[in-house]
Design a protein around this motif. Sequence first.
Motif, PDB file in Angstrom:
ATOM      1  N   GLU A  41      43.751 -62.160 -17.343  1.00 43.78           N
ATOM      2  CA  GLU A  41      44.779 -62.522 -18.254  1.00 43.78           C
ATOM      3  C   GLU A  41      46.012 -62.929 -17.235  1.00 43.78           C
ATOM      4  O   GLU A  41      46.124 -62.058 -16.416  1.00 43.78           O
ATOM      5  CB  GLU A  41      45.039 -61.738 -19.258  1.00 43.78           C
ATOM      6  N   PRO A  42      46.844 -63.904 -17.982  1.00 41.38           N
ATOM      7  CA  PRO A  42      48.129 -64.030 -16.872  1.00 41.38           C
ATOM      8  C   PRO A  42      48.973 -62.775 -16.286  1.00 41.38           C
ATOM      9  O   PRO A  42      49.307 -62.878 -15.173  1.00 41.38           O
ATOM     10  CB  PRO A  42      49.005 -65.090 -17.896  1.00 41.38           C
ATOM     11  N   PRO A  43      49.119 -61.801 -17.201  1.00 31.53           N
ATOM     12  CA  PRO A  43      50.003 -60.911 -16.773  1.00 31.53           C
ATOM     13  C   PRO A  43      49.134 -59.894 -15.799  1.00 31.53           C
ATOM     14  O   PRO A  43      49.613 -58.837 -15.132  1.00 31.53           O
ATOM     15  CB  PRO A  43      50.127 -59.929 -17.978  1.00 31.53           C
ATOM     16  N   ILE A  44      47.908 -60.167 -15.608  1.00 32.82           N
ATOM     17  CA  ILE A  44      47.032 -59.174 -14.752  1.00 32.82           C
ATOM     18  C   ILE A  44      46.761 -60.294 -13.175  1.00 32.82           C
ATOM     19  O   ILE A  44      47.122 -59.727 -12.037  1.00 32.82           O
ATOM     20  CB  ILE A  44      45.594 -58.995 -15.184  1.00 32.82           C
ATOM     21  N   SER A  45      46.340 -61.534 -13.523  1.00 32.43           N
ATOM     22  CA  SER A  45      46.316 -62.400 -12.347  1.00 32.43           C
ATOM     23  C   SER A  45      47.519 -63.145 -11.787  1.00 32.43           C
ATOM     24  O   SER A  45      47.534 -63.490 -10.644  1.00 32.43           O
ATOM     25  CB  SER A  45      45.253 -63.231 -12.662  1.00 32.43           C
ATOM     26  N   GLY A  46      48.512 -63.441 -12.791  1.00 31.18           N
ATOM     27  CA  GLY A  46      49.542 -64.182 -12.202  1.00 31.18           C
ATOM     28  C   GLY A  46      49.009 -65.439 -11.625  1.00 31.18           C
ATOM     29  O   GLY A  46      48.123 -65.874 -11.747  1.00 31.18           O
ATOM     30  N   SER A  47      49.977 -65.721 -10.648  1.00 31.80           N
ATOM     31  CA  SER A  47      49.777 -67.150 -10.124  1.00 31.80           C
ATOM     32  C   SER A  47      48.870 -67.108  -8.855  1.00 31.80           C
ATOM     33  O   SER A  47      48.210 -67.805  -8.165  1.00 31.80           O
ATOM     34  CB  SER A  47      50.865 -67.983  -9.701  1.00 31.80           C
ATOM     35  N   GLN A  48      48.910 -65.693  -7.843  1.00 33.11           N
ATOM     36  CA  GLN A  48      48.112 -65.294  -6.964  1.00 33.11           C
ATOM     37  C   GLN A  48      46.796 -64.905  -6.914  1.00 33.11           C
ATOM     38  O   GLN A  48      46.235 -64.691  -6.066  1.00 33.11           O
ATOM     39  CB  GLN A  48      49.024 -64.697  -5.692  1.00 33.11           C
ATOM     40  N   PRO A 186      53.439 -52.312 -23.706  1.00 37.35           N
ATOM     41  CA  PRO A 186      53.653 -52.925 -22.346  1.00 37.35           C
ATOM     42  C   PRO A 186      54.837 -53.363 -21.677  1.00 37.35           C
ATOM     43  O   PRO A 186      55.995 -53.653 -22.482  1.00 37.35           O
ATOM     44  CB  PRO A 186      52.800 -54.511 -22.266  1.00 37.35           C
ATOM     45  N   VAL A 187      55.181 -53.179 -20.235  1.00 43.06           N
ATOM     46  CA  VAL A 187      56.241 -53.493 -19.786  1.00 43.06           C
ATOM     47  C   VAL A 187      56.002 -54.802 -18.865  1.00 43.06           C
ATOM     48  O   VAL A 187      55.156 -54.398 -17.934  1.00 43.06           O
ATOM     49  CB  VAL A 187      57.197 -52.181 -19.034  1.00 43.06           C
ATOM     50  N   TYR A 188      56.729 -55.707 -18.549  1.00 42.17           N
ATOM     51  CA  TYR A 188      56.465 -56.937 -17.755  1.00 42.17           C
ATOM     52  C   TYR A 188      57.668 -57.152 -16.718  1.00 42.17           C
ATOM     53  O   TYR A 188      58.971 -56.696 -17.166  1.00 42.17           O
ATOM     54  CB  TYR A 188      56.314 -57.951 -18.683  1.00 42.17           C
ATOM     55  N   GLY A 189      57.212 -57.322 -15.545  1.00 45.24           N
ATOM     56  CA  GLY A 189      58.015 -57.637 -14.555  1.00 45.24           C
ATOM     57  C   GLY A 189      58.675 -59.242 -14.763  1.00 45.24           C
ATOM     58  O   GLY A 189      58.242 -59.809 -15.603  1.00 45.24           O
ATOM     59  N   ALA A 190      59.709 -59.522 -13.998  1.00 51.38           N
ATOM     60  CA  ALA A 190      60.374 -60.918 -14.085  1.00 51.38           C
ATOM     61  C   ALA A 190      59.483 -61.904 -14.019  1.00 51.38           C
ATOM     62  O   ALA A 190      59.709 -63.292 -14.603  1.00 51.38           O
ATOM     63  CB  ALA A 190      61.478 -60.995 -13.122  1.00 51.38           C
ATOM     64  N   MET A 194      52.332 -57.427 -15.729  1.00 55.06           N
ATOM     65  CA  MET A 194      52.294 -56.247 -16.406  1.00 55.06           C
ATOM     66  C   MET A 194      52.446 -55.068 -15.450  1.00 55.06           C
ATOM     67  O   MET A 194      51.777 -54.750 -14.651  1.00 55.06           O
ATOM     68  CB  MET A 194      51.048 -56.077 -17.234  1.00 55.06           C
ATOM     69  N   GLN A 195      53.579 -54.198 -15.738  1.00 52.78           N
ATOM     70  CA  GLN A 195      53.919 -53.171 -14.638  1.00 52.78           C
ATOM     71  C   GLN A 195      53.326 -52.114 -15.124  1.00 52.78           C
ATOM     72  O   GLN A 195      52.951 -51.036 -14.323  1.00 52.78           O
ATOM     73  CB  GLN A 195      55.386 -53.006 -14.452  1.00 52.78           C
ATOM     74  N   ARG A 196      53.181 -51.868 -16.542  1.00 54.85           N
ATOM     75  CA  ARG A 196      52.687 -50.741 -17.033  1.00 54.85           C
ATOM     76  C   ARG A 196      52.251 -50.887 -18.690  1.00 54.85           C
ATOM     77  O   ARG A 196      52.937 -52.069 -19.335  1.00 54.85           O
ATOM     78  CB  ARG A 196      53.794 -49.655 -17.218  1.00 54.85           C
ATOM     79  N   GLY A 197      51.153 -50.340 -19.154  1.00 57.94           N
ATOM     80  CA  GLY A 197      50.666 -50.974 -20.508  1.00 57.94           C
ATOM     81  C   GLY A 197      49.067 -50.821 -20.532  1.00 57.94           C
ATOM     82  O   GLY A 197      48.438 -50.387 -19.665  1.00 57.94           O
ATOM     83  N   THR A 198      48.836 -51.256 -21.663  1.00 54.74           N
ATOM     84  CA  THR A 198      47.564 -51.147 -22.156  1.00 54.74           C
ATOM     85  C   THR A 198      46.954 -52.637 -22.580  1.00 54.74           C
ATOM     86  O   THR A 198      47.996 -53.040 -23.638  1.00 54.74           O
ATOM     87  CB  THR A 198      46.804 -49.993 -22.960  1.00 54.74           C
ATOM     88  N   LEU A 199      45.947 -53.360 -22.308  1.00 52.28           N
ATOM     89  CA  LEU A 199      45.728 -54.896 -22.808  1.00 52.28           C
ATOM     90  C   LEU A 199      44.433 -54.625 -23.320  1.00 52.28           C
ATOM     91  O   LEU A 199      43.488 -54.584 -22.365  1.00 52.28           O
ATOM     92  CB  LEU A 199      45.960 -55.795 -21.882  1.00 52.28           C
ATOM     93  N   ILE A 200      44.024 -54.810 -24.518  1.00 49.70           N
ATOM     94  CA  ILE A 200      42.778 -54.458 -25.109  1.00 49.70           C
ATOM     95  C   ILE A 200      41.805 -55.996 -25.107  1.00 49.70           C
ATOM     96  O   ILE A 200      42.425 -56.972 -25.596  1.00 49.70           O
ATOM     97  CB  ILE A 200      42.706 -54.012 -26.555  1.00 49.70           C
TER      98      ILE A 200
END
Length: 291
Positions: A41-48, A186-190, A194-200
């Motif tokens: 998911e985008p908050p785990i993989s990002g662009s890199q 969840p807490v997201y960076g700029a 995701m910096q912290r949290g749970t994604l089911i």
Amino acid sequence: MNCTLCPRRCGALRTADCGQGFCQLPETMLIARIQPHLWEEPPISGSQGTGAVFFSGCTLRCAYCQNGDISHRNAGKPFTPAELADSLRRLVDAGMHTISFITATPYVHQILDALALYRPPVPLVWNTSGYESVETLRLLEGVIDVYLPDLKHRSEAMGRLCAKAPDYFACASEAICEMVRQTGTPVYGADGIMQRGTLIRHLILPGLTSESIALLDWVSETLPGIPVSLMRQYIPMNGVNIPGLDRPITEREYRRVRDHMLALDLPGYLQEPESASTDFVPVFCRAESYI
Ligand code: SF4
């Protein structure tokens, strides 16, 4: 060691080169792939990408698993904690947004040893079937930043049929509540990571949309604000011979579950239809599988 790390609680002997429990894993870490991975998911993989460590073996062993060579047949290369720490450093040097430990439960002690040698300066993700014990998750409190659990089956019958685990929902629901207790909403960076949290995660299975809907209802009632990633990628693999699971899901089945998720106003992610392809199964256990 006599292992009780997962809800099977086999108490079975695991030595350096032999495992007698349900998972049949030895005490030595076996790893099938360590490489950048772009398909989470985008908050785990990002662009890199996330630095994905695919551990061999699985405590659940679903009949339809898309990675049967590593989950059922335990293909993998032995690693020491020091070797894993070196690989984690290379992943960070390659610019990974996060590090993902995938089906890692049988190796929790060895992973903690590796992290004592090198703690990556990016969020650490625990990517799991959801079949976890609270006692083992407590070993990870303050170490793992993001939990990425599956939530697979609601009924005892499906847990038993697909994974010989009639207690799947009882264990996974308790485990996911513990994950949320540890990490909060969840807490997201700029950058959106995701910096912290749970994604089911929930994978829709053919003919089982009622189970999907019951699981989404449970999340909505029990864990408000926790995002869900709704996955439609099911394809019959691993020689699955369970009646009804021999086909992909239909568009109508997908829409029924998606519409329910939208009606509940659950935060989260919807998977693209192109993802239902074997093209997305990574290459394991070759020289190029390791960074
Ligand atoms: S991790 Fe493996 S050996 Fe340990 S309790 Fe679970 S299935 Fe049994």
